[in-house]
Scaffold this motif. Structure first.
Motif, PDB file in Angstrom:
ATOM      1  N   CYS E  75       0.845  -1.196   0.000  1.00  0.00           N
ATOM      2  CA  CYS E  75       0.000   0.000   0.000  1.00  0.00           C
ATOM      3  C   CYS E  75       0.875   1.238   0.000  1.00  0.00           C
ATOM      4  N   ARG E  76       0.509   2.173  -0.826  1.00  0.00           N
ATOM      5  CA  ARG E  76       1.236   3.438  -0.897  1.00  0.00           C
ATOM      6  C   ARG E  76       0.246   4.588  -0.901  1.00  0.00           C
ATOM      7  N   VAL E  97       4.449   7.677   5.220  1.00  0.00           N
ATOM      8  CA  VAL E  97       4.890   6.315   5.531  1.00  0.00           C
ATOM      9  C   VAL E  97       3.946   5.681   6.555  1.00  0.00           C
ATOM     10  N   GLU E  98       3.643   6.430   7.608  1.00  0.00           N
ATOM     11  CA  GLU E  98       2.729   5.874   8.622  1.00  0.00           C
ATOM     12  C   GLU E  98       1.351   5.602   8.027  1.00  0.00           C
ATOM     13  N   LEU E  99       0.844   6.553   7.246  1.00  0.00           N
ATOM     14  CA  LEU E  99      -0.507   6.368   6.720  1.00  0.00           C
ATOM     15  C   LEU E  99      -0.576   5.197   5.737  1.00  0.00           C
ATOM     16  N   SER E 100       0.488   5.009   4.961  1.00  0.00           N
ATOM     17  CA  SER E 100       0.518   3.844   4.067  1.00  0.00           C
ATOM     18  C   SER E 100       0.321   2.560   4.881  1.00  0.00           C
ATOM     19  N   MET E 101       0.908   2.536   6.067  1.00  0.00           N
ATOM     20  CA  MET E 101       0.807   1.346   6.904  1.00  0.00           C
ATOM     21  C   MET E 101      -0.571   1.206   7.542  1.00  0.00           C
ATOM     22  N   VAL E 102      -1.077   2.253   8.161  1.00  0.00           N
ATOM     23  CA  VAL E 102      -2.357   2.094   8.861  1.00  0.00           C
ATOM     24  C   VAL E 102      -3.498   1.882   7.863  1.00  0.00           C
ATOM     25  N   ARG E 104      -3.121   0.220   4.988  1.00  0.00           N
ATOM     26  CA  ARG E 104      -2.985  -1.199   4.659  1.00  0.00           C
ATOM     27  C   ARG E 104      -3.641  -2.065   5.729  1.00  0.00           C
ATOM     28  N   GLN E 105      -3.355  -1.742   6.984  1.00  0.00           N
ATOM     29  CA  GLN E 105      -3.894  -2.549   8.081  1.00  0.00           C
ATOM     30  C   GLN E 105      -5.406  -2.391   8.217  1.00  0.00           C
ATOM     31  N   ALA E 106      -5.928  -1.285   7.713  1.00  0.00           N
ATOM     32  CA  ALA E 106      -7.377  -1.091   7.735  1.00  0.00           C
ATOM     33  C   ALA E 106      -8.064  -1.896   6.640  1.00  0.00           C
TER      34      ALA E 106
END
Lengths: 247, 272, 272, 247, 247, 272
Positions: E75-76, E97-102, E104-106
């Motif tokens: 996710c990007r 970077v953080e938002l790409s991760m959260v 993805r996790q959502a």
């Protein structure tokens, strides 16, 4: 291109360094100047000083770049920090990235890539001193270095810029003309096969001037080609024979 | 991150050949153990640089260029000019050099050269202040090996020192805190010259000015930087091997013995 | 570092199909060889940008946005504003785009667009000086392809030029060297408009506005930037093939012939 | 090395922190301080505080670094941003890159690398507080961490700097002496085998001073070695026995 | 969150853009807007304009990321430089970077990852214009793009923020409210299965307000879900049938 | 770019063991589900830092250091000091940490700690202005895990908060716009303290202060930052699983229940 009040052509039609419009700067090419490299060349065009090393054909690194049916050319055009008036950072600029690509594309048509499947051919260019026209001088030297490495070629590649200063076309802009002139049109050709392999322009040109530029560039391209062959012949009579056979 | 270097670059056979020669006091290129390859120094090579030198050490070729600029001093030395030495191992010079930002070897080289110059106070940095605390000359020394056939440190040292000796600094005047740089130039002030002597240890042999293959065969190397008073102004052990103390002292003696021959190859100090 | 591009992306069969069509003067989407796909230009798309345009060229979609800021001029042009063109090949737009900093293709695209605008003096940079030598407007043009179906250069040129024509610059006043930016805005001064015409060479055929598949089948491409006087204000040959001189002159004629149709799609000049 | 007017040795021959010329700072070493690491050590030398973790021998990552006949040592020397007076950026400086290398080269001679073919041994060093002499203290601690990881070693490595302040040689420069003194000469030795594995110098030394430095460093090296063994013994009697056997 | 004197709720209880506390901004979703992507969606929420492309499931690149028993989601989340008031640098910020991760996790809990072993599913999000709430709008659009790509899903994911302005909870902060309000609490839910897949908060909330926020978000989540289904239905009646079957 | 994390790190068997324990209300280390491991906070650990703390949370160890510097404020908050929180997952701390610039996990950690402090207004940033709009104190908080045995967020929160409470700020005076920093120091002004409570969800169980293995077994985690008024000043859900609303509210209750025990471990506020 910044127009300015600097007069780049005087009343007698001479340029800032005393050349006539159709006159190239002093050109000197030397082949086989490096010991480590498989092929190499050194070029001086006016104040430009450029060294080119060719490594290969060798195994592709990284491997995923390898092509089953032909060689991959890797090209790096780089300017030394001390090659220009204001120190250039050693990390690659956007200009260097673009030039690495267009120089590669100017050389590829001349190389028999299919002779070397799954391999890589490295062309490393270092500009030691820059004074206008480094991309074309680099191509001219790189073609010699490729031939010096014994790589099979359809033709050499010879390159020079046509420029526009004081409203007229001239051959081979120097740094000052490049900075203050009205236009720059670098051209690379395979001189025997008569193909154009690099063609760019900055500045404004009339449609007619495009045609005039190609007419004007023919003679200097021939001169460069002769100097390339002379340099190769000087050290590698055998290699030159190969090149001439293909003419 | 620093990783052990790959072994197996030099065949064991080749190493044996080198050693067999050394046992007879001979090197492959006919030199004695304390002899340098032929040295050539060509200054003023690059017109756009304030100073430059192309150095050949046998087949090893290094170019160094000096650029100068008005900059700000380091906060902890407000009354000194700034000297920056950088080395790029461009892939032109060797199949073992990969394109990209400087690796640990290039960084070590630059730092060894820099420290030798700095320890000896070769460049008179205190004379390079324009406005104390805010404007000083920055002296950039860029080292570019063009053909790597061994002993880059000594060749780079010769190139860097020669380029500095070749450097012309614009005359600058300061008016109301503003620096004006004129067209006029004068030599960069140099207090002493420095040379670097590198000695490779191959088994029990100490070999001056190692070739590329001797470097591959070596267990370790030691570099002494030497100033004009024949004092030591820098030391760097390199390589993954170890030295006996006696070997390091022998190497010191060799360095002091050959240093004068290197000084002969350098340009003279400005005004000297 | 620039590496030869992978071949085998387009099947030989597909290339044969394209060529068979061209021999009959036909293209897969029914266009003539000198015909553009349908062009749509939508300005004012992004409210936060000072100027913006979303351009469709058939299925190819590119968005360009302009941001402005008060900055310092380049040292060698103290009396000109700064124009910066940047392109990002975001992975949204194509399976061949990888995330990461711009590669050589994105850099080339941005530089080709930038040089065309700059050569033609499209943006009146001299009118963008606030305090000569120290404060000027910086004009950032960011080009983002959203769907890559071929001929990104011409689509990006239309998007960049349209976004610049759409740009409103805040009115700034200077008092004692301090710049004050007001809420009031006026159009960015544009001296001429520029369009880019790209022609692919597939064997002996010259094809305007190539699709993605035509690009893969092509030996090389040539781009002419054209200004409103129908002069050439930029040239870029691309690809690993070569042109005959006659082909380049024929391409020039085609570019001059189709350029007026592209100008029709652009917004008018401010004040015109 | 910046000469200055700061007096680093007083009339009674004592240094700024009250030490005699041949006196080391207070040294404390602890082995096995981390749970995740295969081996670890913590060192305090004066105000220096350094932690070292050793991971391995483990499979090489990336794999192409693996050597068929021996282990590869990966070494990272890093300073925490808060370890120095002016915050240090966390990204590796050129100094950290060089020190990672010379520290690796100072440790390699002591490790039986051939015992662990195709593997990698990681030595991760974090300087939590720096006050002069972090490279030598790092080597001293890293040798303990390697032994703590149960890795076969020829010898430990013990390291300390000889410096030059007020015109004379002294042992173990602190931060102030390092900044204002005339010279710094870090030395690492395999104390039982009597080999030098790291040797560097900044500043100007007479030829004689090089010899004097080696004489002067012998005693502190012994002290450090004893402290290293004490730290290892304290937690791992078995490991120490191995080390002593090889003496 | 910076408190300030800006009044974000007027006497009549209306917000700066005229909305009531529980009122969402205008929402528009379109599916299948890109030709290259395997699935795509475009969302407008107030002034936010975001485009999402989904590529995959496809072979994992690089290969070592592949999982033997399930798909890997890449996710990007990225903001265009012109999407905000002050030009944003194109290189990824820490926030991106953080938002790409959260994000993805959502999304991961909603995808039947085990249906696609050894593959990769790319979710590329580009914010063309930002005005508060881009992360939740991105999730809402990404869920539609995943469904548009024909990827098997347990449920859609619908997301919106609850915020705190003028001391009270409101739905869907706009940029001004986000900048000057007291708190922001983005929430993503699988609306049919009633699971929370993203939950974050900035600002100060009483324990009771956490509960109130979940009560308040229920209705907007339903609305968003309806709009997501409408968008999918509009172009892909078949895909929607699949989604509804799983409800 | 964010990629799904590798599964298979924890064996299924191990997960079963953990779950079997939880079903009996037991954890491997004997704790109850809402119990923290032993906490130790040691401030003033690093002499060169303006503030520092070494925190142990069972076998997890984190060090945080505070450095201060005079800098410029952010343009949108000209009358506030600058707080920067950074975390580096150095490879010392765990075999799962690779050397290199911070990855998404380290960035998330730093941002979660930063937002909690910022939301609670823990550091009185408004008191850190030296020259409004141009010179303010910048407070750098660097978080370095030294041994990662689970629950880095809460341990880092304790370390960061303790280091801030330990911080001494130099007394600075401003004369004609110039800042003079004296030797004298006073405590950094802190308005409230903040703690972070992280709860892992393993199937239907909510587990406070998860160990490394519990984290691997967990479906998701939720962190509540809590200020001294026992209000929530930050929330972060992590992991690729989902929560029921009730679980999040239960976790909230747990967080508020255990937060006071964490506050006990922190140093007191300066002046309090």
């Amino acid at each position: 291109m910044k127009n300015s009040n600097i007069q780049l052509i005087d009343e007698s039609g001479k340029r800032v360094d005393g050349r006539y419009p159709n006159e190239m700067r002093r050109l000197r090419i030397e082949a086989g100047v490096l010991k480590n490299a498989d092929g190499s060349a050194y070029i001086e065009l006016g104040n430009n000083k450029i060294i080119v090393a060719v490594y290969g054909p060798h195994e592709s690194t990284p491997k995923y770049l390898a092509e089953p049916d032909r060689a991959v050319i890797r090209c790096r055009y780089s300017m030394a920090p001390f090659s220009v008036s204001d120190r250039k950072s050693p990390s690659p600029s956007r200009r260097e990235v673009e030039l690495s690509m267009v120089i590669r594309q100017a050389l590829e048509p001349a190389v028999f890539l299919n002779e070397y499947p799954r391999t890589m051919i490295d062309v490393f260019i270092e500009v030691l001193e820059a004074d206008g026209g480094t991309r074309t001088a680099s191509i001219t030297a790189a073609a010699v270095a490729l031939a010096d490495a014994g790589i099979a070629m359809r033709d050499l590649v010879s390159a020079i810029a046509i420029g526009k200063v004081g409203g007229r076309l001239v051959v081979d802009l120097n740094g000052l003309e490049d900075q203050y002139g009205e236009g720059d049109m670098p051209i690379a050709m395979m001189p025997q096969l008569n193909y154009v392999t690099l063609f760019q322009a900055d500045g404004v040109f009339t449609p007619q001037e495009i045609e005039d530029a190609f007419r004007m560039v023919a003679d200097p391209i021939k001169k460069i080609y002769r100097e390339q062959k002379r340099a190769l012949k000087k050290k590698y009579v055998d290699v030159v024979r190969e090149v001439e056979k293909s003419e | 991150m620093s990783e052990s270097k790959s072994a197996g670059v030099l065949s064991l056979l080749k190493r044996e050949v080198i050693l067999a020669g050394l046992r007879k006091g001979e090197r492959e290129d006919g030199r004695s153990l304390t002899e340098y390859r032929e040295i050539e120094v060509k200054t003023g090579y690059v017109g756009k640089a304030e100073g430059s030198a192309l150095v050949s050490l046998g087949d090893t070729k290094v170019i160094a260029g000096v650029k100068v600029d008005v900059g700000t001093p380091f906060p902890d030395t407000p009354n000194m000019g700034v000297q920056i030495v950088n080395a790029e191992f461009i892939p032109v010079a060797s199949p073992v050099f990969e394109p990209g930002p400087p690796g640990e070897d290039a960084i070590e080289l630059a730092r060894v050269i820099d420290r030798g110059l700095r320890s000896a106070e070769a460049v008179d940095l205190e004379s390079l202040v324009l406005v104390p605390g805010s404007k000083v000359w920055t002296i950039f020394v860029d080292i570019y090996p063009l053909d790597h056939y061994g002993n880059l440190i000594d060749a780079s040292g010769l190139a860097a020192m020669s380029a500095l000796l070749d450097t012309k600094l614009p005359v600058a005047t300061v008016e109301e805190g503003e620096v004006r740089v004129s067209e006029e130039k004068k030599p960069l002030p140099i207090k002493t010259r420095v040379v670097y002597v590198t000695i490779a240890k191959i088994e029990d042999f100490l070999v001056v000015d190692p070739t590329f293959e001797e470097e591959l065969a070596a267990d370790a190397r030691i570099t002494y930087a030497v100033n004009e008073d024949l004092n030591i102004c820098g030391i760097q052990k390199g390589g993954s091997g170890a030295f006996r103390v006696k070997e390091l002292l022998d190497a010191r003696d060799i360095a002091l013995e050959v240093a004068p021959k290197l000084f002969e190859k350098l340009p003279g100090k400005p005004g000297a």
